[in-house]
Design an enzyme around this catalytic site. Structure first.
Site, PDB file in Angstrom:
ATOM      1  N   PRO A   2     -20.450 123.568 -32.571  1.00  8.16           N
ATOM      2  CA  PRO A   2     -21.796 123.953 -32.196  1.00  8.16           C
ATOM      3  C   PRO A   2     -22.287 125.229 -32.807  1.00  8.16           C
ATOM      4  O   PRO A   2     -21.815 126.308 -32.485  1.00  8.16           O
ATOM      5  CB  PRO A   2     -21.646 124.174 -30.702  1.00  8.16           C
ATOM      6  CG  PRO A   2     -20.221 124.613 -30.538  1.00  8.16           C
ATOM      7  CD  PRO A   2     -19.494 124.309 -31.783  1.00  8.16           C
ATOM      8  N   GLU A   3     -23.276 125.138 -33.647  1.00  6.88           N
ATOM      9  CA  GLU A   3     -24.090 126.296 -33.989  1.00  6.88           C
ATOM     10  C   GLU A   3     -25.478 125.947 -33.486  1.00  6.88           C
ATOM     11  O   GLU A   3     -25.660 124.920 -32.836  1.00  6.88           O
ATOM     12  CB  GLU A   3     -24.044 126.558 -35.504  1.00  6.88           C
ATOM     13  CG  GLU A   3     -22.639 126.909 -35.988  1.00  6.88           C
ATOM     14  CD  GLU A   3     -22.544 127.213 -37.472  1.00  6.88           C
ATOM     15  OE1 GLU A   3     -23.460 127.845 -38.000  1.00  6.88           O
ATOM     16  OE2 GLU A   3     -21.558 126.821 -38.103  1.00  6.88           O
ATOM     17  N   ARG A 121     -10.347 121.952 -27.230  1.00  6.29           N
ATOM     18  CA  ARG A 121      -9.623 123.224 -27.317  1.00  6.29           C
ATOM     19  C   ARG A 121      -9.788 124.141 -26.114  1.00  6.29           C
ATOM     20  O   ARG A 121      -9.243 125.249 -26.099  1.00  6.29           O
ATOM     21  CB  ARG A 121     -10.013 123.938 -28.617  1.00  6.29           C
ATOM     22  CG  ARG A 121      -9.499 123.166 -29.825  1.00  6.29           C
ATOM     23  CD  ARG A 121      -9.950 123.792 -31.119  1.00  6.29           C
ATOM     24  NE  ARG A 121      -9.273 125.040 -31.392  1.00  6.29           N
ATOM     25  CZ  ARG A 121      -9.513 125.792 -32.470  1.00  6.29           C
ATOM     26  NH1 ARG A 121     -10.415 125.411 -33.346  1.00  6.29           N
ATOM     27  NH2 ARG A 121      -8.858 126.906 -32.652  1.00  6.29           N
TER      28      ARG A 121
END
Length: 276
Positions: A2-3, A121
DNA sequence: CACGTCACCTGCGTGC
DNA sequence: TGCACGCAGGTGACGT
């Protein structure tokens, strides 16, 4: 994943699905996912609230509830997925919100659903807060906003003595750029990631300002980038200029793209187009 | 203040 | 096949 463009894409896709639904219950499957308040307080306070709006600030997803706000940061591997109600949790689901059918005036299908925060993660975090400023207060300007002007950008760059790329990644300086879009914007602006910010000219700042906005808009237009095993349906990864293209030709001059490390992050440059 | 290092986590690709 | 290693779209807490 995600950016800014990926989070924007997710916000846009979730908005019509979520607005008007009531949160029936929260299922916390990895406690550290809930940054604040406590897991117990989160479950108690989120229950019964109605989703009013779905938006984005920087890389945060902002879900406005009837009497509070849910802020979600996906970090490296987070994703938000709509599931049919009471479907079996998937392996990396860290938080599941069980949602009612939407109120009558909403457009989404009139059946309950689950909203799953899936995050391999475990870096992603959610906050429930009445005051979003507590979480978002230190963020820099939104790069696509009118407040972000070339003049202010130039002044801000010159106010620091740092390397260009680490400053662009600093969310208190500018909010929303990540590793991919920074490399792409620097290449488009023909600036080197290690260039000292204090020496950036007005002309260079204007170029970089334009490049950042152009690259972010292209990312959004292409529904973000989908790399590796995290797939969201975007295709910006097929249009990268330098990111992940080590050894391949620069799209401008054909020189082989090089990889260096800047501030612990893999960084991609054209050695001919981008000079320090 | 700027910068380096490590921590937080899991999984994938590569090379032996 | 197994195993070690390096790598990954992010950020925050340290120490110098």
């Amino acid at each position: 994943m995600p950016e800014l463009p990926e989070v924007e894409t997710i916000a846009r896709s979730l908005r019509p699905e979520l607005i008007g639904r009531t949160i029936l219950a929260a299922e916390v499957r990895w406690p550290r996912t809930v940054a604040s308040p406590s897991v117990r307080g989160f479950k108690e306070r989120v229950q019964g609230q109605v989703i009013q709006q779905v938006g984005r600030r920087a890389k945060f997803l902002h879900i406005q509830l009837s009497s509070s706000n849910l802020l979600i940061h996906l970090r490296m591997s987070g994703d938000l997925q709509i599931r049919s109600a009471q479907s079996r949790p998937e392996k990396h689901d860290r938080l599941i919100l069980h949602l009612s059918a939407p109120s009558s005036q909403a457009t989404a299908p009139a059946s309950p659903i689950d909203l799953a925060f899936n995050d391999t993660r475990k870096f992603g975090r959610v906050w429930l807060t009445a005051d979003i400023h507590e979480v978002l207060g230190n963020l820099g300007p939104e790069p696509l906003s009118r407040a972000f002007t070339p003049q202010r950008f130039h002044d801000a760059l010159r106010a620091h003595r740092r390397q260009l790329k680490p400053l662009l990644l600093d969310q208190t300086f500018l909010a929303g750029l990540g590793n991919i879009y920074t490399d792409e914007a620097l290449h488009l602006a023909k600036l080197h990631p290690l260039a000292p910010t204090h020496d950036v000219t007005a002309r260079q700042a204007w170029r970089l300002h334009t490049a950042i906005r152009l690259i972010l808009r292209e990312g959004i237009r292409r529904n973000g980038a989908s790399i590796d095993w995290v797939y969201r349906g975007g295709d910006f990864q097929n249009h990268f200029r330098v990111y992940g293209r080590l050894g391949q030709p620069c799209p401008v001059c054909g020189t082989a793209i090089r990889r260096l490390v800047v501030g612990q992050r893999g960084t991609h440059v054209c050695p001919k187009c981008q000079r320090v």
